[in-house]
Scaffold this active site. Structure first.
Site, short mmCIF file in Angstrom:
data_model
loop_
_atom_site.label_atom_id
_atom_site.label_comp_id
_atom_site.label_asym_id
_atom_site.label_seq_id
_atom_site.Cartn_x
_atom_site.Cartn_y
_atom_site.Cartn_z
N VAL A 13 0.81 -1.21 0.00
CA VAL A 13 0.00 0.00 0.00
C VAL A 13 0.85 1.27 0.00
O VAL A 13 0.33 2.36 -0.28
CB VAL A 13 -0.96 -0.01 1.21
CG1 VAL A 13 -0.21 0.27 2.51
CG2 VAL A 13 -2.12 0.95 1.03
N TYR A 14 2.13 1.16 0.30
CA TYR A 14 2.98 2.35 0.33
C TYR A 14 3.17 2.91 -1.08
O TYR A 14 3.72 2.24 -1.96
CB TYR A 14 4.35 2.04 0.92
CG TYR A 14 4.38 1.68 2.39
CD1 TYR A 14 3.26 1.80 3.21
CD2 TYR A 14 5.55 1.20 2.97
CE1 TYR A 14 3.30 1.46 4.54
CE2 TYR A 14 5.61 0.86 4.32
CZ TYR A 14 4.48 0.98 5.09
OH TYR A 14 4.52 0.64 6.42
#
Length: 344
Positions: free
Chosen positions: A61-62
């Site tokens: 998700v980064y």
């Protein structure tokens, strides 16, 4: 560098790990963290490896996967020198299969991370959050299959409540499945909730703490003090609401003590805050991030020395808060500690 066993496992991890949340810079939240590109990231990896920092942590998700892509480019040609840690479960898109810890989602997430990182296995794979809609047995069976397939070496959780972690560990034991040996948690001088339930659980069950945001979401940098506005370059202007809340007076009281100890030791405020964490029970590794080389080198200065017992006691006292029920008031009673030895 000091190396420690990760929980009840054979994996040795460095006391400090590098967090690649600043890599990529996509999206409103992560662009405020940093926008390190592949060339800059290679230099960060160089400095880290020279200091013995051999574990690098990221997540799908980064920066919408860009963190993994940049990290993968930065480690190319030296995979055997380091450990890779990544996470999945948080939403990566609007679709029904873009979040959670179901079998299909996890298999797809691991394949995606492997592709973006450019590697054939992940050393530590962690669930980024608990998925209450999926039976823990399904999640654990899928993860166990990925371990047996050689795509994952060790398993961990992140941001689980005590009952969620214990339920998962019990299900793994009951069904003969691979156990979590790590719990990636928020823990800092200004955020000590980890101590009340998760730390005793970790001690009892052999789960090592992988600490994220050890500087209190950027508050323990030494630049935030009582009676002064936020520094112009602080990421808190854009990200404060996305992180753990902190009482301002508690923060200022802790910073006052950190300033005193900085004057006594010649160390910086962040170095002292990190060193305090490294002495806490169950802590296997503390993740440090950096937007530039200077920040990274400053953080690396947290190792190789120790606070003395009186300094540790002063920091302990400065960060004390009343624990929630049922830990208050019973955990302080002498008779109760015979049944429940204090974790700290």
């Amino acid at each position: 560098m000091e190396y420690r066993r990760l929980g009840a496992s054979g994996l040795l991890v460095p006391a400090l790990s590098f967090g690649a949340g600043t890599f990529g810079g996509r999206g409103a939240l992560f662009s405020a963290w940093g926008d390190t590109d592949a060339e800059q990231a290679r230099r960060m990896v160089d400095i880290s490896l020279e200091a013995g920092v051999t574990m690098f942590d990221t997540a799908d998700v980064y920066s919408d996967g860009a963190s993994e892509e940049v990290l993968g480019a930065a480690i190319k040609g030296r995979r055997d020198q380091l450990l890779l840690s990544t996470k999945a479960s948080l939403p990566t898109g609007p679709g029904p299969y873009d979040a959670g810890s179901g079998r299909a989602r996890l298999i797809g997430a691991v394949e995606g991370s492997l592709r973006r990182l450019g590697v054939d296995h992940i050393d530590l794979f962690q669930l980024h959050a608990f998925d209450a809609h999926t039976p823990v047995e399904e999640t654990l069976a899928a993860l166990d299959d990925l371990v047996r397939a050689g795509k994952i070496r060790y398993l961990g959780a992140s941001n689980f409540a005590g009952w969620q972690l214990m339920k998962s560990l019990a299900a793994a034991d009951r069904n003969g499945l691979t156990r979590y040996v790590a719990h990636q948690v928020y823990y800092s001088l200004v955020g000590r909730d980890y101590e009340w339930e998760l730390m005793p659980l970790a001690q009892d069950q052999g789960v090592g703490a992988v600490v994220w945001s050890p500087l209190g979401w950027g508050r323990l940098t030494g630049k935030i003090r009582r009676g002064q506005p936020l520094p112009e370059g602080s990421r808190l202007h854009k990200t404060a609401e996305a992180g753990p809340p902190v009482d301002d007076e508690l923060l200022y009281d802790i910073v006052d003590v950190l300033d005193e100890i900085a004057a006594e030791t010649g160390r910086t405020v962040p170095q002292i805050a990190l060193n305090w964490l490294l002495r806490r029970p169950t802590v296997a590794t503390v993740i440090v991030g950096a937007r530039n080389e200077d920040q990274l080198r400053q953080n690396l200065g947290a190792i190789g020395w120790e606070l003395d017992p009186t300094q540790i006691a002063r920091l302990d006292k400065a960060g004390e808060t009343t624990p929630p029920y049922p830990y208050y008031p019973y955990y302080r009673l002498p008779d109760f500690t015979r049944l429940n030895p204090p974790a700290v």
